[in-house]
Design an enzyme around this catalytic site. Structure first.
Site, PDB file in Angstrom:
ATOM      1  N   ARG A  65       4.114  10.016   3.513  1.00  0.00           N
ATOM      2  CA  ARG A  65       3.263   9.699   2.947  1.00  0.00           C
ATOM      3  C   ARG A  65       4.634   9.184   1.372  1.00  0.00           C
ATOM      4  O   ARG A  65       4.244   8.445   0.422  1.00  0.00           O
ATOM      5  CB  ARG A  65       2.301  10.612   2.078  1.00  0.00           C
ATOM      6  CG  ARG A  65       1.491  11.236   2.926  1.00  0.00           C
ATOM      7  CD  ARG A  65       0.764  11.995   1.901  1.00  0.00           C
ATOM      8  NE  ARG A  65      -0.024  10.810   0.888  1.00  0.00           N
ATOM      9  CZ  ARG A  65      -0.460  11.932  -0.356  1.00  0.00           C
ATOM     10  NH1 ARG A  65       0.146  12.450  -0.508  1.00  0.00           N
ATOM     11  NH2 ARG A  65      -1.106  10.434  -1.821  1.00  0.00           N
ATOM     12  N   ASP A 304       0.107  14.319  15.283  1.00  0.00           N
ATOM     13  CA  ASP A 304      -0.851  12.977  14.470  1.00  0.00           C
ATOM     14  C   ASP A 304      -1.293  13.329  13.000  1.00  0.00           C
ATOM     15  O   ASP A 304      -2.289  12.722  12.458  1.00  0.00           O
ATOM     16  CB  ASP A 304      -1.943  12.253  15.208  1.00  0.00           C
ATOM     17  CG  ASP A 304      -2.115  11.085  14.858  1.00  0.00           C
ATOM     18  OD1 ASP A 304      -0.912  10.163  14.487  1.00  0.00           O
ATOM     19  OD2 ASP A 304      -3.290  10.229  15.268  1.00  0.00           O
TER      20      ASP A 304
END
Length: 423
Positions: A65, A304
């Protein structure tokens, strides 16, 4: 600092070692495995009785992020360490994408400040990931990118992909590709089949994967490029990769951990926690994934990891953001797969340690004298329930929420530094 880990079951997939031993660390390196060196005086000792001592996990796809959400990297790094992950490969689909050297330098600097897992950035293959013009690959490589990726699908223009492959082959730079032909995938959100039909969801056929693979392999033959395939999902796709490897193409492949366990039926009645990319496919596809892991067609398993905000998962299934948190469940779900498939633990751990390290060309993912002291000490029998409160990641979204999992990291060591657990 001198650190010793004693009384544990040491598993090193690279040397196929599985047995009781001590591990002795000085500074950032392992100096001995087995018996305590003569005259050894440890500054710190970890008693691993009843625990497994293994190389730290290396995750080939974890979205941290940043760039994007300010300050998010530290929290996701804590999640990685809590999951026994000592290295994460960061895809370039950040905000903005990792297509400039300055952005990569910033990410690596923030990673060092976070004192978490090692970070291995993937550079954007094309400028802004638009699939139109190549990014400055050589410059990105020089500032630390381990490979170059086009994230969501192949570029629309095959000549761009061929140009990228020829350039990469010239400098032996690896390309990472999602085998998705987006004109076939369209706006689909579920795998084509009875489940998508019953729920009335726009679907993605398996040919979206296989057509992309045919394109990749033909361009590989023309260019000689080295390619890693990310997140395979279909039985037909896995068979194509098996043939390509038998033909001698320089190709490796991974699969997401959720696809090792789940199928499209698990979507139930529009449960957005099962909205993943690629979508969950049939039991036949899942069986092919397990078989591909067994015979080496699939080299690695990744989490993932994709933290998604709660509001983005409360939307209708077709509008919900795809993705699930994975860093903290990678280890227990790998152990779950190993038990279900009767895969020896040394072979199972290879898919999240040794083999991922080989894919990115890093000298980690193994326990050896002189090697990096990236180590996880975990309890394979620890039972714990996955809840929102048990997750460190900013993403609380997981298809396994409410499940009782087995296996948990107790100590995570990066470069000889205890960064999680250890009392």
């Amino acid at each position: 600092m001198k650190l010793e880990i004693v009384n544990g079951r040491v598993i090193d997939p690279a040397s196929v070692h599985d047995g009781p031993a001590g591990v002795f660390v000085e500074g950032s390196r392992i100096v001995a495995i087995g018996n305590r060196p003569a005259g050894w005086q440890a500054d710190r000792s970890i008693d691993a009785a009843g625990l497994v001592v293994a190389p730290g996990l290396l995750d080939l796809s974890a979205r941290m992020r940043e760039p994007g959400a300010e300050g998010a990297l530290k929290q996701e790094m804590r999640a990685a360490l809590a999951g026994g992950v000592t290295g994460v490969v960061c895809p370039p689909d950040t905000d903005p994408p990792l297509d400039e050297p300055g952005l990569v330098r910033m990410l690596r600097q923030r990673s060092r400040e976070a004192a978490g897992a090692r970070i291995y950035p993937l550079g954007a293959l094309t400028t802004a990931l638009k699939g139109e013009a190549l990014a400055e690959l050589q410059l990105l490589h020089e500032v630390g990118c381990v490979a170059f990726m086009q994230t969501r699908a192949l570029p629309h223009d095959n000549s761009v992909l061929l140009q990228a492959m020829r350039y990469a082959a010239t400098f032996d730079l690896p390309l990472w590709l999602r085998p998705v032909e987006d004109t076939l995938a369209g706006s689909g959100v579920a795998a084509a089949g009875p489940v998508a039909g019953r729920l009335g969801l726009p679907s993605i056929p398996a040919v979206a994967e296989t057509v992309a693979l045919h394109t990749i392999f033909e361009l590989q033959r023309a260019s000689g490029a080295r390619v890693h395939l990310c997140r395979l999902s279909s039985a037909a796709g896995i068979e194509l990769v098996r043939r390509a490897k038998n033909d001698g193409l320089r190709v490796t492949a991974d699969v997401g951990i959720h696809h090792v366990h789940l199928v499209d039926v698990d979507i139930g009645y529009f449960d957005a926690n099962y909205r993943l990319d690629p979508p969950l496919r049939s039991q036949r596809d899942r069986d092919a994934i397990v078989a591909g892991l067994a015979d080496g067609t699939l080299d690695a398993i990744c989490s993932d990891h994709t933290p998604v905000g709660a509001d983005d998962k409360l939307l209708p299934f077709g509008e919900a953001a795809p993705g699930a948190t994975g860093l903290e469940v990678l280890l227990p779900l790998v152990l779950k797969w190993a038990r279900a498939s009767q895969t020896p633990l040394v072979q199972a751990l290879a898919r999240v340690t040794q083999r991922p390290a080989e894919v990115i060309g890093e000298d980690t993912g193994r326990l050896c004298v002189g090697g990096k002291a990236d180590i996880v000490v975990f309890d394979p029998d620890a039972h714990w329930q996955l809840t929102d409160e048990s997750l460190v990641s900013s993403g609380r979204n997981s298809p396994f929420t409410g499940y009782e999992l087995e296996g948990r990291a107790r100590v995570t060591i990066v470069g000889g530094d205890i960064r999680f657990g250890g009392g």
